[in-house]
Design an enzyme around this catalytic site. Structure first.
Site, PDB file in Angstrom:
ATOM      1  N   CYS A 283     114.990  76.482 -99.192  1.00 53.51           N
ATOM      2  CA  CYS A 283     116.431  76.661 -99.432  1.00 53.51           C
ATOM      3  C   CYS A 283     117.146  76.744 -98.093  1.00 53.51           C
ATOM      4  CB  CYS A 283     116.678  77.974-100.169  1.00 53.51           C
ATOM      5  SG  CYS A 283     116.051  77.965-101.839  1.00 53.51           S
ATOM      6  N   ILE A 284     118.353  76.250 -98.063  1.00 49.90           N
ATOM      7  CA  ILE A 284     119.133  76.266 -96.811  1.00 49.90           C
ATOM      8  C   ILE A 284     120.564  76.676 -97.122  1.00 49.90           C
ATOM      9  CG2 ILE A 284     119.583  73.755 -96.966  1.00 49.90           C
ATOM     10  CD1 ILE A 284     119.372  73.685 -93.879  1.00 49.90           C
ATOM     11  N   THR A 286     124.493  77.852 -95.165  1.00 45.45           N
ATOM     12  CA  THR A 286     125.417  78.339 -94.133  1.00 45.45           C
ATOM     13  C   THR A 286     126.387  79.248 -94.882  1.00 45.45           C
ATOM     14  OG1 THR A 286     125.323  76.209 -92.980  1.00 45.45           O
ATOM     15  CG2 THR A 286     127.127  77.662 -92.394  1.00 45.45           C
ATOM     16  N   ARG A 292     131.129  73.850 -92.518  1.00 41.50           N
ATOM     17  CA  ARG A 292     131.896  72.702 -92.029  1.00 41.50           C
ATOM     18  C   ARG A 292     132.215  72.793 -90.536  1.00 41.50           C
ATOM     19  NH1 ARG A 292     135.379  69.540 -96.219  1.00 41.50           N
ATOM     20  NH2 ARG A 292     134.428  67.962 -94.882  1.00 41.50           N
ATOM     21  N   GLY A 294     129.376  72.349 -88.404  1.00 43.71           N
ATOM     22  CA  GLY A 294     128.188  71.735 -87.790  1.00 43.71           C
ATOM     23  C   GLY A 294     126.937  72.604 -87.839  1.00 43.71           C
ATOM     24  N   GLY A 296     125.228  73.607 -90.504  1.00 46.30           N
ATOM     25  CA  GLY A 296     124.261  73.094 -91.483  1.00 46.30           C
ATOM     26  C   GLY A 296     123.360  72.056 -90.828  1.00 46.30           C
ATOM     27  N   GLU A 317     112.907  70.578-100.014  1.00 47.79           N
ATOM     28  CA  GLU A 317     112.516  70.678-101.423  1.00 47.79           C
ATOM     29  C   GLU A 317     113.654  70.169-102.309  1.00 47.79           C
ATOM     30  OE1 GLU A 317     110.456  74.425-102.566  1.00 47.79           O
ATOM     31  OE2 GLU A 317     111.815  74.355-104.269  1.00 47.79           O
ATOM     32  N   SER A 321     121.376  70.167-103.509  1.00 50.21           N
ATOM     33  CA  SER A 321     122.717  70.367-104.094  1.00 50.21           C
ATOM     34  C   SER A 321     123.627  69.246-103.591  1.00 50.21           C
ATOM     35  CB  SER A 321     123.268  71.711-103.642  1.00 50.21           C
ATOM     36  OG  SER A 321     123.473  71.684-102.248  1.00 50.21           O
ATOM     37  N   SER A 330     123.872  63.037 -93.718  1.00 48.01           N
ATOM     38  CA  SER A 330     124.534  62.924 -92.435  1.00 48.01           C
ATOM     39  C   SER A 330     123.514  63.097 -91.302  1.00 48.01           C
ATOM     40  CB  SER A 330     125.640  63.982 -92.378  1.00 48.01           C
ATOM     41  OG  SER A 330     126.197  64.013 -91.124  1.00 48.01           O
TER      42      SER A 330
HETATM   43  N1  ACO Z   1     133.010  68.824 -98.608  1.00 46.65           N
HETATM   44  C1  ACO Z   1     132.769  67.625 -98.021  1.00 46.65           C
HETATM   45  N2  ACO Z   1     131.871  67.455 -97.022  1.00 46.65           N
HETATM   46  C2  ACO Z   1     131.200  68.539 -96.602  1.00 46.65           C
HETATM   47  C3  ACO Z   1     131.410  69.826 -97.160  1.00 46.65           C
HETATM   48  C4  ACO Z   1     132.377  69.922 -98.209  1.00 46.65           C
HETATM   49  N3  ACO Z   1     132.631  71.115 -98.770  1.00 46.65           N
HETATM   50  N4  ACO Z   1     130.597  70.699 -96.542  1.00 46.65           N
HETATM   51  C5  ACO Z   1     129.897  70.011 -95.623  1.00 46.65           C
HETATM   52  N5  ACO Z   1     130.272  68.710 -95.674  1.00 46.65           N
HETATM   53  C6  ACO Z   1     129.772  67.610 -94.823  1.00 46.65           C
HETATM   54  C7  ACO Z   1     130.353  67.727 -93.443  1.00 46.65           C
HETATM   55  O1  ACO Z   1     131.580  67.070 -93.326  1.00 46.65           O
HETATM   56  C8  ACO Z   1     129.272  67.078 -92.611  1.00 46.65           C
HETATM   57  O2  ACO Z   1     129.356  65.672 -92.696  1.00 46.65           O
HETATM   58  P1  ACO Z   1     129.602  64.782 -91.363  1.00 46.65           P
HETATM   59  O3  ACO Z   1     128.441  65.091 -90.488  1.00 46.65           O
HETATM   60  O4  ACO Z   1     129.563  63.403 -91.896  1.00 46.65           O
HETATM   61  O5  ACO Z   1     130.876  65.228 -90.788  1.00 46.65           O
HETATM   62  C9  ACO Z   1     127.992  67.481 -93.328  1.00 46.65           C
HETATM   63  O6  ACO Z   1     128.374  67.769 -94.663  1.00 46.65           O
HETATM   64  C10 ACO Z   1     127.321  68.679 -92.704  1.00 46.65           C
HETATM   65  O7  ACO Z   1     128.273  69.627 -92.341  1.00 46.65           O
HETATM   66  P2  ACO Z   1     127.877  70.942 -91.550  1.00 46.65           P
HETATM   67  O8  ACO Z   1     129.115  71.596 -91.052  1.00 46.65           O
HETATM   68  O9  ACO Z   1     126.819  70.641 -90.525  1.00 46.65           O
HETATM   69  O10 ACO Z   1     127.183  71.789 -92.705  1.00 46.65           O
HETATM   70  P3  ACO Z   1     127.561  73.251 -93.242  1.00 46.65           P
HETATM   71  O11 ACO Z   1     127.424  74.267 -92.143  1.00 46.65           O
HETATM   72  O12 ACO Z   1     128.822  73.230 -93.974  1.00 46.65           O
HETATM   73  O13 ACO Z   1     126.323  73.509 -94.210  1.00 46.65           O
HETATM   74  C11 ACO Z   1     125.247  73.439 -96.315  1.00 46.65           C
HETATM   75  C12 ACO Z   1     125.894  72.620 -95.195  1.00 46.65           C
HETATM   76  C13 ACO Z   1     124.097  74.272 -95.734  1.00 46.65           C
HETATM   77  C14 ACO Z   1     124.676  72.518 -97.371  1.00 46.65           C
HETATM   78  C15 ACO Z   1     126.361  74.369 -96.897  1.00 46.65           C
HETATM   79  O14 ACO Z   1     127.328  73.562 -97.529  1.00 46.65           O
HETATM   80  C16 ACO Z   1     125.857  75.400 -97.875  1.00 46.65           C
HETATM   81  O15 ACO Z   1     125.326  76.426 -97.483  1.00 46.65           O
HETATM   82  N6  ACO Z   1     126.068  75.119 -99.187  1.00 46.65           N
HETATM   83  C17 ACO Z   1     125.688  76.057-100.229  1.00 46.65           C
HETATM   84  C18 ACO Z   1     124.188  76.114-100.396  1.00 46.65           C
HETATM   85  C19 ACO Z   1     123.581  74.730-100.603  1.00 46.65           C
HETATM   86  O16 ACO Z   1     124.068  73.941-101.392  1.00 46.65           O
HETATM   87  N7  ACO Z   1     122.468  74.473 -99.871  1.00 46.65           N
HETATM   88  C20 ACO Z   1     121.705  73.234 -99.983  1.00 46.65           C
HETATM   89  C21 ACO Z   1     120.831  73.278-101.209  1.00 46.65           C
HETATM   90  S1  ACO Z   1     119.545  72.087-101.145  1.00 46.65           S
HETATM   91  C22 ACO Z   1     118.245  72.913-100.430  1.00 46.65           C
HETATM   92  O17 ACO Z   1     118.293  74.098-100.329  1.00 46.65           O
HETATM   93  C23 ACO Z   1     117.047  72.170 -99.911  1.00 46.65           C
END
Ligand code: ACO
Ligand code: ZN
Length: 428
Positions: A283-284, A286, A292, A294, A296, A317, A321, A330
């Site tokens: 699981c991952i 932020t 948003r 960077g 993640g 895994e 989401s 990305s």
């Molecule tokens: N809407 C649109 N695009 C988004 C959004 C959003 N809400 N959030 C992130 N992105 C895009 C960013 O624009 C970026 O794309 P780019 O590189 O083309 O500009 C990319 O996703 C990564 O953005 P980061 O800022 O590096 O990621 P962030 O710190 O926001 O973390 C994460 C991403 C971990 C998935 C976060 O959204 C989160 O914690 N979500 C809730 C938990 C979740 O869904 N975790 C993943 C489950 S799958 C698993 O666990 C294996």
């Protein structure tokens, strides 16, 4: 399960918009008033909310329809559009180019039968000592139970259900110690806790530090309470999977930002100590105030840095989401294009050549993820029995933009870590 649907007014920062929604629950708030828990059709569950009756348009109620499934897959055999920036892709077969199969989450699959029998009579997942709770649909756990969480200087609005003790669900705010993640019901309880809590960083080894960003490795067996508290917090933002109690088989990589007051939690990922499926992330997350920016992609890059030291390709895994897929896509796009764009032709060769396995070795991204990324970017062309990757100007420009946008990068020289061979240990 199909449900009745009706338009519901969504309040979008002062602007109202009508969306089709399903009613998942109803509660009586006294004096003849009801509240309805709605899910907006085609929107993520995190937008589900309680609404009053005035926001429902019951005159347009739709009865349940039968669901239909459709799928389509095209494989094109065409000459690449532009002969520029072509790379011959070896070691790939037509069967590799099938649509990527959705595999179900191992932890969830493994425990499904167990969970079904462990649900309590009210439908809520029972909280036993050692189990991974899969959140069942159509049950109490479909409804957000915690209103607000205060952690450090932030107030977080949970997106999903999390199995905190039921007594906490009646408070407007649940307070967390930002360092040990202990949860309490009031500011007074938090202050009492803070006067005793010595922690100023996560309880594990700091294995990475660059400027004010650190990563701590936490063993889910040695620091069980912290690991469980982290999972409970994470579940507020993770819909489909999380382990809460049996944290022993996992390591947790917690990323912090430091200042004079301590090392503040930004995000984390968990990882199985031993994975037969080459998972390098379970699981991952932020935390929302840091999303948003960077972080993640930094967490993802870190997970692949660990795989590089282990000397094997890894994969997150499944299922991912929606936001997980966006972030992985990305990262994968960037990491793969970084290899392809810098590839040179050998002497006597018309075009540079690379095999899928070489891309996997260089990036530590598993083959299926490399192929799905190349397909998603529409780079793979099949011509006269050969696969050719065509890097269009648009793709190259996109890569340059993301390179320019990237402010944070994992520096391998700042990572001090040796993988453990968990299979040789009697017990984790
Ligand atoms: N809407 C649109 N695009 C988004 C959004 C959003 N809400 N959030 C992130 N992105 C895009 C960013 O624009 C970026 O794309 P780019 O590189 O083309 O500009 C990319 O996703 C990564 O953005 P980061 O800022 O590096 O990621 P962030 O710190 O926001 O973390 C994460 C991403 C971990 C998935 C976060 O959204 C989160 O914690 N979500 C809730 C938990 C979740 O869904 N975790 C993943 C489950 S799958 C698993 O666990 C294996
Ligand atoms: Zn504490």
């Amino acid at each position: 399960m199909a449900r009745c649907r009706l338009p519901v007014k969504r309040d979008l920062e002062g602007q109202d918009e009508w969306h089709l929604a399903e009613i998942l629950s109803v509660k009586d708030i006294g004096e003849g008033s009801m509240l309805y828990y709605v899910h907006y059709v085609d929107f993520n569950k995190r937008l589900d909310e309680w609404v009053s009756e005035e926001r429902l348009d019951s005159s347009k109620m739709q009865l349940p329809k039968k669901e239909t499934k459709s799928s389509s897959h095209r494989r094109t055999e065409s000459r690449p559009a532009s002969p520029e920036h072509e790379i011959v892709l070896n070691g790939i077969t037509p069967s590799d180019c099938q649509p990527v199969k959705k595999s179900s989450c191992k932890v969830t699959r493994k425990r499904k039968a167990e969970e079904d029998s462990q649900e309590s009579s009210d439908g809520a997942p029972r909280q036993t000592g050692s189990m991974t709770v899969h959140v069942p649909e159509d049950k109490i756990s479909r409804i957000k139970n915690i209103n607000c969480i205060e952690v450090g200087k932030y107030r977080l609005k949970p997106w999903y259900f999390s199995p905190y003790p039921i007594e906490l669900t009646k408070y407007d705010v649940v307070y967390l110690c930002e360092f040990c993640l202990k949860y309490v019901k009031s500011v007074t309880c938090l202050q009492r806790h803070l006067s005793k809590c010595q922690l100023k960083f996560p309880p594990g080894n700091e294995i990475y530090r660059k400027n004010n960003i650190s990563f701590f490795e936490i063993d889910g067996r040695k620091n069980k309470t912290y690991a469980q508290n982290l999972c409970l917090l994470a579940k507020c933002f993770l819909d489909h999977k999380t382990l809460y109690y049996d944290t022993d088989p996992f390591l947790f990589y917690v990323m912090t930002e430091s200042d004079s007051k301590g090392f503040h939690l930004v995000g984390y990922f968990s990882k199985e100590k031993e994975s037969t499926e080459d998972y390098n992330v379970a699981c991952i997350l932020t935390l929302p105030p840091h999303q948003r920016k960077g972080f993640g992609k930094l967490l993802i890059e870190f997970s692949y840095a660990l795989s590089k030291i282990e000397g094997k390709a890894g994969t997150p895994e499944k299922p991912l989401s929606d936001l997980g897929l966006l972030s992985y896509r990305s990262y994968w796009t960037y990491a793969i294009l970084n290899i392809l764009i810098n590839l040179k032709s050998d002497q006597g060769q018309e075009r540079p050549q690379i095999t899928i396995n070489q891309i996997c070795e260089k990036t530590c991204i598993k083959k299926e993820d490399v192929i799905s990324t190349l397909q998603h970017l529409n780079l793979i062309n099949y011509y006269k029995g050969q696969y050719i990757l065509v890097l269009s100007d648009e793709v190259i420009e996109g890569y340059k933009r993301s390179l320019a946008k990237r402010k944070m990068k994992i520096e391998l020289r700042c990572l001090h870590w040796t993988p453990k061979d968990w299979s040789k240990r009697g017990k984790w």
